[in-house]
Design a protein around this motif. Structure first.
Motif, PDB file in Angstrom:
ATOM      1  N   HIS A 235      18.614  -1.678 -10.462  1.00 50.54           N
ATOM      2  CA  HIS A 235      18.625  -2.848 -11.344  1.00 50.54           C
ATOM      3  C   HIS A 235      20.073  -3.118 -11.769  1.00 50.54           C
ATOM      4  O   HIS A 235      20.830  -2.190 -12.006  1.00 50.54           O
ATOM      5  CB  HIS A 235      17.760  -2.532 -12.568  1.00 50.54           C
ATOM      6  CG  HIS A 235      17.818  -3.520 -13.675  1.00 50.54           C
ATOM      7  ND1 HIS A 235      17.033  -4.644 -13.698  1.00 50.54           N
ATOM      8  CD2 HIS A 235      18.580  -3.565 -14.798  1.00 50.54           C
ATOM      9  CE1 HIS A 235      17.293  -5.331 -14.793  1.00 50.54           C
ATOM     10  NE2 HIS A 235      18.217  -4.692 -15.472  1.00 50.54           N
ATOM     11  N   PRO A 236      20.501  -4.405 -11.880  1.00 48.50           N
ATOM     12  CA  PRO A 236      19.684  -5.592 -11.644  1.00 48.50           C
ATOM     13  C   PRO A 236      19.868  -6.227 -10.262  1.00 48.50           C
ATOM     14  O   PRO A 236      18.926  -6.769  -9.705  1.00 48.50           O
ATOM     15  CB  PRO A 236      20.161  -6.547 -12.725  1.00 48.50           C
ATOM     16  CG  PRO A 236      21.620  -6.208 -12.886  1.00 48.50           C
ATOM     17  CD  PRO A 236      21.735  -4.727 -12.633  1.00 48.50           C
TER      18      PRO A 236
ATOM     19  N   TYR B 291      17.909  -9.423  -5.522  1.00 43.93           N
ATOM     20  CA  TYR B 291      18.074 -10.043  -4.209  1.00 43.93           C
ATOM     21  C   TYR B 291      17.055  -9.531  -3.200  1.00 43.93           C
ATOM     22  O   TYR B 291      16.669 -10.262  -2.271  1.00 43.93           O
ATOM     23  CB  TYR B 291      19.502  -9.848  -3.726  1.00 43.93           C
ATOM     24  CG  TYR B 291      20.494 -10.519  -4.648  1.00 43.93           C
ATOM     25  CD1 TYR B 291      20.312 -11.841  -5.043  1.00 43.93           C
ATOM     26  CD2 TYR B 291      21.584  -9.830  -5.172  1.00 43.93           C
ATOM     27  CE1 TYR B 291      21.194 -12.459  -5.917  1.00 43.93           C
ATOM     28  CE2 TYR B 291      22.469 -10.444  -6.037  1.00 43.93           C
ATOM     29  CZ  TYR B 291      22.272 -11.757  -6.410  1.00 43.93           C
ATOM     30  OH  TYR B 291      23.143 -12.365  -7.282  1.00 43.93           O
ATOM     31  N   ALA B 292      16.605  -8.292  -3.366  1.00 49.79           N
ATOM     32  CA  ALA B 292      15.541  -7.791  -2.499  1.00 49.79           C
ATOM     33  C   ALA B 292      14.231  -8.514  -2.789  1.00 49.79           C
ATOM     34  O   ALA B 292      13.486  -8.868  -1.867  1.00 49.79           O
ATOM     35  CB  ALA B 292      15.370  -6.287  -2.688  1.00 49.79           C
ATOM     36  N   GLU B 293      13.931  -8.741  -4.061  1.00 52.10           N
ATOM     37  CA  GLU B 293      12.696  -9.436  -4.434  1.00 52.10           C
ATOM     38  C   GLU B 293      12.715 -10.891  -3.969  1.00 52.10           C
ATOM     39  O   GLU B 293      11.695 -11.420  -3.508  1.00 52.10           O
ATOM     40  CB  GLU B 293      12.510  -9.360  -5.954  1.00 52.10           C
ATOM     41  CG  GLU B 293      11.466 -10.294  -6.536  1.00 52.10           C
ATOM     42  CD  GLU B 293      10.055 -10.067  -6.004  1.00 52.10           C
ATOM     43  OE1 GLU B 293       9.201 -10.936  -6.243  1.00 52.10           O
ATOM     44  OE2 GLU B 293       9.811  -9.032  -5.342  1.00 52.10           O
ATOM     45  N   LEU B 294      13.860 -11.558  -4.059  1.00 59.03           N
ATOM     46  CA  LEU B 294      13.966 -12.942  -3.573  1.00 59.03           C
ATOM     47  C   LEU B 294      13.701 -13.012  -2.065  1.00 59.03           C
ATOM     48  O   LEU B 294      12.979 -13.900  -1.593  1.00 59.03           O
ATOM     49  CB  LEU B 294      15.354 -13.495  -3.896  1.00 59.03           C
ATOM     50  CG  LEU B 294      15.572 -13.927  -5.347  1.00 59.03           C
ATOM     51  CD1 LEU B 294      17.052 -13.913  -5.708  1.00 59.03           C
ATOM     52  CD2 LEU B 294      14.998 -15.321  -5.584  1.00 59.03           C
TER      53      LEU B 294
ATOM     54  N   LEU C  99      16.545   6.294 -12.993  1.00 62.36           N
ATOM     55  CA  LEU C  99      16.777   5.623 -14.261  1.00 62.36           C
ATOM     56  C   LEU C  99      17.028   4.133 -14.105  1.00 62.36           C
ATOM     57  O   LEU C  99      16.708   3.349 -14.998  1.00 62.36           O
ATOM     58  CB  LEU C  99      17.987   6.260 -14.965  1.00 62.36           C
ATOM     59  CG  LEU C  99      17.884   7.765 -15.259  1.00 62.36           C
ATOM     60  CD1 LEU C  99      19.180   8.263 -15.870  1.00 62.36           C
ATOM     61  CD2 LEU C  99      16.712   8.039 -16.191  1.00 62.36           C
ATOM     62  N   LYS C 100      17.609   3.724 -12.970  1.00 58.97           N
ATOM     63  CA  LYS C 100      17.975   2.320 -12.780  1.00 58.97           C
ATOM     64  C   LYS C 100      17.209   1.657 -11.644  1.00 58.97           C
ATOM     65  O   LYS C 100      17.599   0.610 -11.155  1.00 58.97           O
ATOM     66  CB  LYS C 100      19.484   2.211 -12.516  1.00 58.97           C
ATOM     67  CG  LYS C 100      20.348   2.739 -13.651  1.00 58.97           C
ATOM     68  CD  LYS C 100      21.806   2.415 -13.439  1.00 58.97           C
ATOM     69  CE  LYS C 100      22.078   0.944 -13.584  1.00 58.97           C
ATOM     70  NZ  LYS C 100      23.502   0.607 -13.466  1.00 58.97           N
ATOM     71  N   SER C 101      16.131   2.278 -11.226  1.00 59.78           N
ATOM     72  CA  SER C 101      15.315   1.741 -10.155  1.00 59.78           C
ATOM     73  C   SER C 101      13.854   2.050 -10.446  1.00 59.78           C
ATOM     74  O   SER C 101      13.542   2.984 -11.192  1.00 59.78           O
ATOM     75  CB  SER C 101      15.717   2.362  -8.811  1.00 59.78           C
ATOM     76  OG  SER C 101      14.804   2.009  -7.793  1.00 59.78           O
ATOM     77  N   SER C 102      12.967   1.261  -9.864  1.00 58.23           N
ATOM     78  CA  SER C 102      11.530   1.502 -10.030  1.00 58.23           C
ATOM     79  C   SER C 102      10.914   2.156  -8.792  1.00 58.23           C
ATOM     80  O   SER C 102       9.693   2.223  -8.682  1.00 58.23           O
ATOM     81  CB  SER C 102      10.809   0.191 -10.329  1.00 58.23           C
ATOM     82  OG  SER C 102      11.131  -0.283 -11.613  1.00 58.23           O
ATOM     83  N   ARG C 103      11.736   2.636  -7.876  1.00 60.13           N
ATOM     84  CA  ARG C 103      11.207   3.238  -6.651  1.00 60.13           C
ATOM     85  C   ARG C 103      10.270   4.400  -6.968  1.00 60.13           C
ATOM     86  O   ARG C 103       9.105   4.412  -6.547  1.00 60.13           O
ATOM     87  CB  ARG C 103      12.348   3.718  -5.761  1.00 60.13           C
ATOM     88  CG  ARG C 103      11.896   4.358  -4.461  1.00 60.13           C
ATOM     89  CD  ARG C 103      13.064   4.987  -3.727  1.00 60.13           C
ATOM     90  NE  ARG C 103      13.701   6.005  -4.553  1.00 60.13           N
ATOM     91  CZ  ARG C 103      14.788   6.692  -4.185  1.00 60.13           C
ATOM     92  NH1 ARG C 103      15.346   6.448  -3.015  1.00 60.13           N
ATOM     93  NH2 ARG C 103      15.310   7.597  -4.985  1.00 60.13           N
TER      94      ARG C 103
ATOM     95  N   ASP D 199      12.674  -4.752 -15.212  1.00 59.40           N
ATOM     96  CA  ASP D 199      13.458  -4.073 -14.182  1.00 59.40           C
ATOM     97  C   ASP D 199      13.339  -4.909 -12.912  1.00 59.40           C
ATOM     98  O   ASP D 199      12.238  -5.091 -12.382  1.00 59.40           O
ATOM     99  CB  ASP D 199      12.909  -2.662 -13.957  1.00 59.40           C
ATOM    100  CG  ASP D 199      13.744  -1.855 -12.973  1.00 59.40           C
ATOM    101  OD1 ASP D 199      14.187  -2.436 -11.956  1.00 59.40           O
ATOM    102  OD2 ASP D 199      13.946  -0.662 -13.200  1.00 59.40           O
ATOM    103  N   GLN D 200      14.479  -5.401 -12.417  1.00 57.87           N
ATOM    104  CA  GLN D 200      14.472  -6.305 -11.260  1.00 57.87           C
ATOM    105  C   GLN D 200      13.840  -5.670 -10.026  1.00 57.87           C
ATOM    106  O   GLN D 200      13.308  -6.370  -9.160  1.00 57.87           O
ATOM    107  CB  GLN D 200      15.899  -6.740 -10.937  1.00 57.87           C
ATOM    108  CG  GLN D 200      16.572  -7.591 -11.999  1.00 57.87           C
ATOM    109  CD  GLN D 200      16.165  -9.048 -11.908  1.00 57.87           C
ATOM    110  OE1 GLN D 200      15.284  -9.411 -11.130  1.00 57.87           O
ATOM    111  NE2 GLN D 200      16.807  -9.901 -12.694  1.00 57.87           N
ATOM    112  N   SER D 201      13.893  -4.338  -9.931  1.00 58.51           N
ATOM    113  CA  SER D 201      13.349  -3.693  -8.733  1.00 58.51           C
ATOM    114  C   SER D 201      11.853  -3.418  -8.844  1.00 58.51           C
ATOM    115  O   SER D 201      11.224  -3.022  -7.853  1.00 58.51           O
ATOM    116  CB  SER D 201      14.089  -2.375  -8.456  1.00 58.51           C
ATOM    117  OG  SER D 201      13.840  -1.418  -9.474  1.00 58.51           O
TER     118      SER D 201
END
Length: 548
Positions: free
Chosen positions: A35-36, A41-44, A439-443, A466-468
Motif C-alpha cells: 500500500h498504496p 495500480y494492480a487493482e486498476l 504490515l503494508k500489504s493485504s497478501r 488498504d489499496q492491496s
C-alpha cells in the motif's frame, strides 16, 4: 578510457547481460504488493482485466481518472498471459526499466561508441533498479521519454543519414505518445520545454525543422488521442478532472498532500544514482568545458534535459521520490560519455561510494534497536536487516573485484562487476523488505481470512482502506466513511459506498457472511457500541472481523 584497456569478449558480455536480465525479471514477483501505489495500480489493471472495459478505469469499483490507461492496459495484458499474480502486476515497470537500459546503450553506441558504458551506468543505478521492481507509473514514463530523447539525439547527430533522421523523429513521436498515455501532459512538457531552452541558449533552430511535423503529429494523434476521446465521451466530467484537477491543481497546490521542500529531490538524486554519483561533477564539467563550433550540441541538450526535469519537479507542489526518474537516461548518457575519458587510476577513486554503501549496509545490523517501533516489530526489522547486511557484503565484494580489475587495466570488467553487483545487492535488500508486506500489504491478510470468505460475502473497509486488499481478494469492497482519492468516483456513483459509520452498523447484522477491515480505534468504538464482531486477523495497524 585508453585504447590499450582490455575489453571483455563478446561471449562474456552477452552472458553478463543475459544473467542480468534473468535476475532483473525473475525477482519481480518475490515481494507482496504494498500500500498504496502498488495495490492501487494492480487493482486498476485487475478491474480492467476482469470487466473487459478497456476504456474506463475503475478503482475498487469506482471511476478513477487520475492517470491515463496505458499502465492498466499493460497490467491487464500481463494478467491475461501469466495469470493474476504479483509478477504479472509488476511486469510492465520491470520491462520498461530494462528496455530503458538497452535504449540508452544503443544510443550511446551510435553517438560515441560508448554503448556498454552508458548501459552499465543505467542498469547499475539504484533508483532505476528499485523503481523497475516497484509497481508505479514513473518507470513507464521514463522509458517512453528515453525513447523520445534518444530518437531525437540520433536524428540530430551530425553523421545521421536521411533514413536515420526520418526514423529517429518518428521514434520521438511514438515516445511522446507513450509518455502521454503513461502519465499525461508531463510527457509533452519535458521534451518540448527542453528543446525551447536549448534553442534559446544555443541559437540552434535546425532541430525544429527536422521534426516532420505533419507525419509526426498524425502518428502522435493516431496513437495517443483516441483513448482520451473515447473516455471523455463515455464519462462526463473526465476532461475537467483529468486535465485541470490532475495537472494544474496537482502542480500548483498541495491538496494532494505530497508536498516537500525545494531541495526534496537532492538526496533522492544523490542516493538514487549510486554508485555513480561521484562521477556527476566531472560529467557536467565536461559539458560546460566543451562546446562545438557548429552542429547539434548533444551533451548540452542532455544537460538541459536533466536540469529542467530536476527543477520542474522541485518547484511542483506535489512531490514523490520517483518523479525525477526521467533524468536518469540523460545522466547515464552523460556519464557514459565521460567514462570514455577516464583512466583506470582515476576511476579507482570513484569506487569509494561502493565501499561506503557496503560498510553502511553491512553494519546496519548494529542499528536494529533504532528501527524497532510499534509499527515495525523486532522480528520484521531483524529479517529485513539480515538481507540488508547481505547486500552490504555484496557491495563490498564487488568493490574488491572492481578494484582488482582496474589495477589490471580492465575498466569495462570493473564497471560490469559494479553494475551487476549493485543489481544483485539492491534485489537482495528489496527481497528482505518483503517482511514489511505483512504490515503494508493485504497478501497474508487474505490468506489467513480465506476460510471465512464466501462467494457472496459482503466485505467492508471501515474508515480504513488498504489499496492491496481488493486486489488480493480479487473483488471490490464496500468502503465505509472513507473518501480520499475516491471523491470523484463516489460523487459520480453515490450508491457504491456507505458515507456514515451508522449506515455500516445498520447493515452489519443483515449482511451476507460479512467481513470488515478496520483500524484499532474504529474497532474499539464499534465494540463499545455493542456491535457483534469476531477478530479473525490482527496486526499492529488493522484488524479483520466477521459477524459471530
Amino acid at each position: 578510457m585508453t585504447k590499450h584497456s582490455a575489453t571483455p569478449s563478446t561471449a562474456s558480455v552477452g552472458l553478463f547481460w543475459l544473467l542480468l536480465t534473468v535476475v532483473w525479471l525473475a525477482s519481480l514477483g518475490v515481494r507482496g504488493l504494498i500500500h498504496p501505489d502498488e495495490g492501487r495500480y494492480a487493482e486498476l489493471a485487475l478491474a480492467m482485466y476482469q470487466s473487459g472495459d478497456w476504456i474506463t478505469p475503475r478503482l475498487n469499483g469506482f471511476l478513477y481518472f487520475e492517470k491515463p490507461a496505458l499502465q492498466y492496459w499493460m497490467g491487464a495484458i500481463g494478467f491475461s498471459i501469466f495469470g493474476v499474480n504479483d509478477f504479472a502486476a509488476r511486469l510492465w515497470p520491470g520491462l520498461t526499466g530494462l528496455l530503458s537500459v538497452f535504449v540508452v546503450g544503443y544510443t550511446a553506441q551510435r553517438l560515441w561508441g560508448a554503448g556498454q558504458l552508458a548501459a552499465l551506468v543505467m542498469a547499475g543505478s539504484v533508483w532505476v533498479i528499485a523503481n523497475s521492481h516497484f509497481l508505479n507509473l514513473d518507470t513507464g514514463l521514463m522509458f517512453f521519454l528515453a525513447l523520445a530523447l534518444c530518437g531525437f539525439l540520433l536524428a540530430n547527430h551530425e553523421q545521421a543519414s536521411d533514413r536515420t533522421q526520418r526514423c529517429g523523429i518518428w521514434v520521438v513521436w511514438v515516445g511522446l505518445a507513450g509518455a502521454t498515455l503513461s502519465k499525461g501532459l508531463v510527457g509533452l512538457v519535458i521534451p518540448s520545454v527542453t528543446l525551447v531552452i536549448y534553442s534559446l541558449t544555443t541559437f540552434d533552430w535546425k532541430p525544429w525543422r527536422r521534426m516532420r511535423w505533419s507525419s509526426g503529429l498524425l502518428l502522435f494523434s493516431v496513437l495517443a488521442i483516441p483513448w482520451f476521446v473515447l473516455v471523455s465521451v463515455k464519462n462526463q466530467g473526465f476532461a475537467e478532472f483529468f486535465f485541470i484537477h490532475e495537472h494544474f491543481d496537482r502542480f500548483l497546490t498541495t491538496q494532494h498532500k505530497r508536498e516537500g521542500a525545494v531541495w526534496y529531490f537532492v538526496p533522492v538524486l544523490l542516493y538514487g544514482f549510486l554508485p555513480w554519483t561521484s562521477l556527476l561533477p566531472g560529467a557536467v564539467w565536461q559539458v560546460l568545458r566543451h562546446r562545438s563550433a557548429s552542429g547539434f550540441q548533444t551533451q548540452r541538450f542532455l544537460l538541459i534535459w536533466t536540469l529542467f526535469v530536476f527543477v520542474f519537479f522541485s518547484i511542483s507542489a506535489s512531490k514523490l521520490p520517483s518523479y525525477i526518474l526521467p533524468m536518469f537516461p540523460a545522466l547515464a548518457l552523460l556519464v557514459g560519455r565521460y567514462l570514455q575519458t577516464m583512466s583506470c587510476k582515476a576511476l579507482r577513486w570513484h569506487l569509494l561510494p561502493l565501499w561506503l554503501v557496503g560498510v553502511f549496509c553491512a553494519a546496519s545490523w548494529l542499528l536494529t534497536e533504532r528501527f524497532v517501533s510499534k509499527d515495525s516489530p523486532l522480528p520484521i526489522v531483524q529479517h529485513f536487516l539480515f538481507y540488508v547486511t547481505a547486500a552490504g557484503g555484496v557491495f563490498l565484494g564487488v568493490a574488491c573485484i572492481a578494484t582488482l580489475f582496474l589495477r589490471g587495466g580492465k575498466p569495462v570488467h570493473a564497471l560490469m562487476s559494479a553494475a551487476g553487483g549493485v543489481v544483485l545487492a539492491t534485489t537482495l535488500a528489496m527481497t528482505g523488505h518483503d517482511a514489511y508486506s505483512n504490515l503494508k500489504s493485504s497478501r497474508d491478510v487474505v490468506r489467513q481470512i480465506q476460510p471465512h470468505v464466501r462467494y457472496d460475502s459482503e466485505i467492508f473497509s471501515v474508515r480504513y482502506y488498504d489499496q492491496s486488499f481488493p486486489y488480493y481478494l480479487r473483488r471490490a469492497v464496500t468502503q465505509v466513511q472513507y473518501i480520499d482519492e475516491f471523491e470523484f468516483g463516489q460523487r459520480a456513483e453515490p450508491g457504491r459506498a456507505l458515507s456514515r459509520i451508522d449506515d455500516f452498523i445498520s447493515r452489519w447484522p443483515v449482511a451476507k457472511s460479512p467481513l470488515a477491515m478496520l483500524d484499532w480505534a474504529t474497532y474499539e468504538q464499534l465494540k463499545q457500541r455493542g456491535l457483534p464482531m469476531q477478530v479473525v486477523y490482527e496486526d499492529a495497524r488493522r484488524l479483520v472481523v466477521v459477524r459471530p
